[in-house]
Design a protein around this motif. Sequence first.
Motif, PDB file in Angstrom:
ATOM      1  N   LEU A  26      20.825 -48.830 -33.141  1.00 33.37           N
ATOM      2  CA  LEU A  26      20.237 -49.868 -32.727  1.00 33.37           C
ATOM      3  C   LEU A  26      18.512 -49.090 -32.206  1.00 33.37           C
ATOM      4  O   LEU A  26      17.909 -49.555 -31.889  1.00 33.37           O
ATOM      5  CB  LEU A  26      20.681 -50.873 -32.499  1.00 33.37           C
ATOM      6  N   SER A  27      19.375 -48.722 -30.936  1.00 34.58           N
ATOM      7  CA  SER A  27      19.114 -48.170 -30.080  1.00 34.58           C
ATOM      8  C   SER A  27      17.446 -47.338 -30.060  1.00 34.58           C
ATOM      9  O   SER A  27      15.875 -46.725 -29.255  1.00 34.58           O
ATOM     10  CB  SER A  27      19.473 -47.407 -28.955  1.00 34.58           C
ATOM     11  N   GLN A  28      17.933 -46.555 -31.634  1.00 35.96           N
ATOM     12  CA  GLN A  28      16.577 -45.504 -32.405  1.00 35.96           C
ATOM     13  C   GLN A  28      15.819 -46.210 -33.060  1.00 35.96           C
ATOM     14  O   GLN A  28      15.055 -46.006 -33.654  1.00 35.96           O
ATOM     15  CB  GLN A  28      17.129 -44.374 -33.154  1.00 35.96           C
ATOM     16  N   GLY A  29      15.737 -47.924 -33.568  1.00 32.90           N
ATOM     17  CA  GLY A  29      15.284 -48.365 -33.665  1.00 32.90           C
ATOM     18  C   GLY A  29      15.665 -48.575 -35.626  1.00 32.90           C
ATOM     19  O   GLY A  29      14.867 -48.743 -36.374  1.00 32.90           O
ATOM     20  N   SER A  39      13.331 -55.877 -40.618  1.00 30.43           N
ATOM     21  CA  SER A  39      14.359 -57.123 -40.429  1.00 30.43           C
ATOM     22  C   SER A  39      15.690 -56.663 -40.422  1.00 30.43           C
ATOM     23  O   SER A  39      15.746 -57.259 -39.861  1.00 30.43           O
ATOM     24  CB  SER A  39      13.818 -57.911 -41.892  1.00 30.43           C
ATOM     25  N   LEU A  40      16.232 -55.610 -41.583  1.00 35.95           N
ATOM     26  CA  LEU A  40      17.410 -55.153 -41.081  1.00 35.95           C
ATOM     27  C   LEU A  40      17.592 -54.998 -39.850  1.00 35.95           C
ATOM     28  O   LEU A  40      18.560 -55.156 -38.939  1.00 35.95           O
ATOM     29  CB  LEU A  40      17.693 -53.819 -42.390  1.00 35.95           C
ATOM     30  N   THR A  41      16.836 -53.739 -39.438  1.00 33.06           N
ATOM     31  CA  THR A  41      17.184 -53.909 -37.392  1.00 33.06           C
ATOM     32  C   THR A  41      17.048 -55.742 -36.866  1.00 33.06           C
ATOM     33  O   THR A  41      18.386 -55.152 -35.634  1.00 33.06           O
ATOM     34  CB  THR A  41      16.245 -53.214 -37.625  1.00 33.06           C
ATOM     35  N   HIS A  42      16.283 -56.024 -37.499  1.00 28.31           N
ATOM     36  CA  HIS A  42      15.991 -57.377 -36.123  1.00 28.31           C
ATOM     37  C   HIS A  42      17.008 -57.948 -36.988  1.00 28.31           C
ATOM     38  O   HIS A  42      17.671 -58.981 -35.672  1.00 28.31           O
ATOM     39  CB  HIS A  42      14.739 -58.379 -36.980  1.00 28.31           C
ATOM     40  N   TYR A  43      18.356 -58.183 -37.873  1.00 32.68           N
ATOM     41  CA  TYR A  43      19.138 -58.876 -38.239  1.00 32.68           C
ATOM     42  C   TYR A  43      20.351 -58.664 -37.562  1.00 32.68           C
ATOM     43  O   TYR A  43      20.953 -58.738 -37.085  1.00 32.68           O
ATOM     44  CB  TYR A  43      19.536 -58.644 -39.607  1.00 32.68           C
ATOM     45  N   THR A  44      20.304 -56.908 -37.616  1.00 32.36           N
ATOM     46  CA  THR A  44      21.202 -56.163 -36.754  1.00 32.36           C
ATOM     47  C   THR A  44      21.518 -56.315 -35.628  1.00 32.36           C
ATOM     48  O   THR A  44      22.197 -56.614 -34.567  1.00 32.36           O
ATOM     49  CB  THR A  44      21.088 -54.423 -36.999  1.00 32.36           C
ATOM     50  N   SER A  45      20.600 -56.451 -34.509  1.00 33.13           N
ATOM     51  CA  SER A  45      20.182 -57.133 -33.070  1.00 33.13           C
ATOM     52  C   SER A  45      20.453 -58.179 -33.233  1.00 33.13           C
ATOM     53  O   SER A  45      20.938 -58.262 -32.450  1.00 33.13           O
ATOM     54  CB  SER A  45      19.064 -56.835 -33.126  1.00 33.13           C
ATOM     55  N   LEU A  46      19.685 -59.137 -33.943  1.00 32.83           N
ATOM     56  CA  LEU A  46      21.038 -60.784 -33.788  1.00 32.83           C
ATOM     57  C   LEU A  46      22.449 -60.621 -34.297  1.00 32.83           C
ATOM     58  O   LEU A  46      23.310 -61.406 -33.272  1.00 32.83           O
ATOM     59  CB  LEU A  46      20.455 -61.400 -35.404  1.00 32.83           C
ATOM     60  N   ASN A  47      23.024 -59.680 -34.859  1.00 35.55           N
ATOM     61  CA  ASN A  47      24.422 -59.964 -34.985  1.00 35.55           C
ATOM     62  C   ASN A  47      25.340 -58.675 -33.975  1.00 35.55           C
ATOM     63  O   ASN A  47      25.784 -59.171 -33.211  1.00 35.55           O
ATOM     64  CB  ASN A  47      24.507 -58.668 -36.361  1.00 35.55           C
ATOM     65  N   GLU A  48      24.184 -57.926 -33.192  1.00 34.02           N
ATOM     66  CA  GLU A  48      24.699 -57.245 -31.231  1.00 34.02           C
ATOM     67  C   GLU A  48      25.079 -58.648 -30.877  1.00 34.02           C
ATOM     68  O   GLU A  48      26.033 -58.272 -30.329  1.00 34.02           O
ATOM     69  CB  GLU A  48      23.642 -56.568 -31.123  1.00 34.02           C
ATOM     70  N   ALA A  49      23.982 -59.709 -30.888  1.00 32.01           N
ATOM     71  CA  ALA A  49      23.913 -60.499 -29.844  1.00 32.01           C
ATOM     72  C   ALA A  49      25.950 -61.666 -30.791  1.00 32.01           C
ATOM     73  O   ALA A  49      26.627 -62.155 -29.571  1.00 32.01           O
ATOM     74  CB  ALA A  49      23.518 -61.264 -29.973  1.00 32.01           C
TER      75      ALA A  49
END
Length: 205
Positions: A26-29, A39-49
């Motif tokens: 995620l830190s590498q986008g 969109s997949l990176t966005h979902y991953t970011s939401l999932n981290e939270a």
Amino acid sequence: MKSIVAKGLFNSHSYPEYRKLVTDLLSQGKSTGNDQSESLTHYTSLNEARMNRLEKTIKISEDVISKLQNLNNHYIWLVISEGWCGDAAQILPILNKMALASDKKIDLKIVLRDENDELMSQYLTNGGKAIPKVIVICKEAGIVRADWGPRPKGASELMINYKKEFGVIDEKIKTDLQLWYLADKGISVQEELVQIMENIKYNRL
């Protein structure tokens, strides 16, 4: 143990390793998996939270802890997952807490779906590669005893009924699904997994 499952175990990560892998990508986008998109990176970011929050708030019931600690064998829960998967983000922190509370009766391992297509193909849901999927392996016997997933019964029924009525899986049902998980507080996952483990213990599976 089937060679496909053994290969999956060889490729697997511990829960902390999985969390670090997803965070580092995620830190590498990037997200895990073969496909890369905003969109997949966005979902991953939401999932981290989500996972960070659930790790702090999820409680494992005393009844579940007692049943896990009194299992008569040691097991591996091999979970097929990806960092972008909303259901996995809701379920993995619960599985991790259950494993930690089991007095070492459960060892949680996580394997990436897209890197283990052969394994995923053995555990399809209605012909699809739905995740997360939990494969229950008896350590002593080296055999698969059961599998579970991709989501608890109540959540599955919510999705099926919505698709039946509207013919699509859209953002509204995705939001409704997250609200279902929030209201459920991890209880259904605990109860369904413990029921499977009890069935194995008493040879009902």
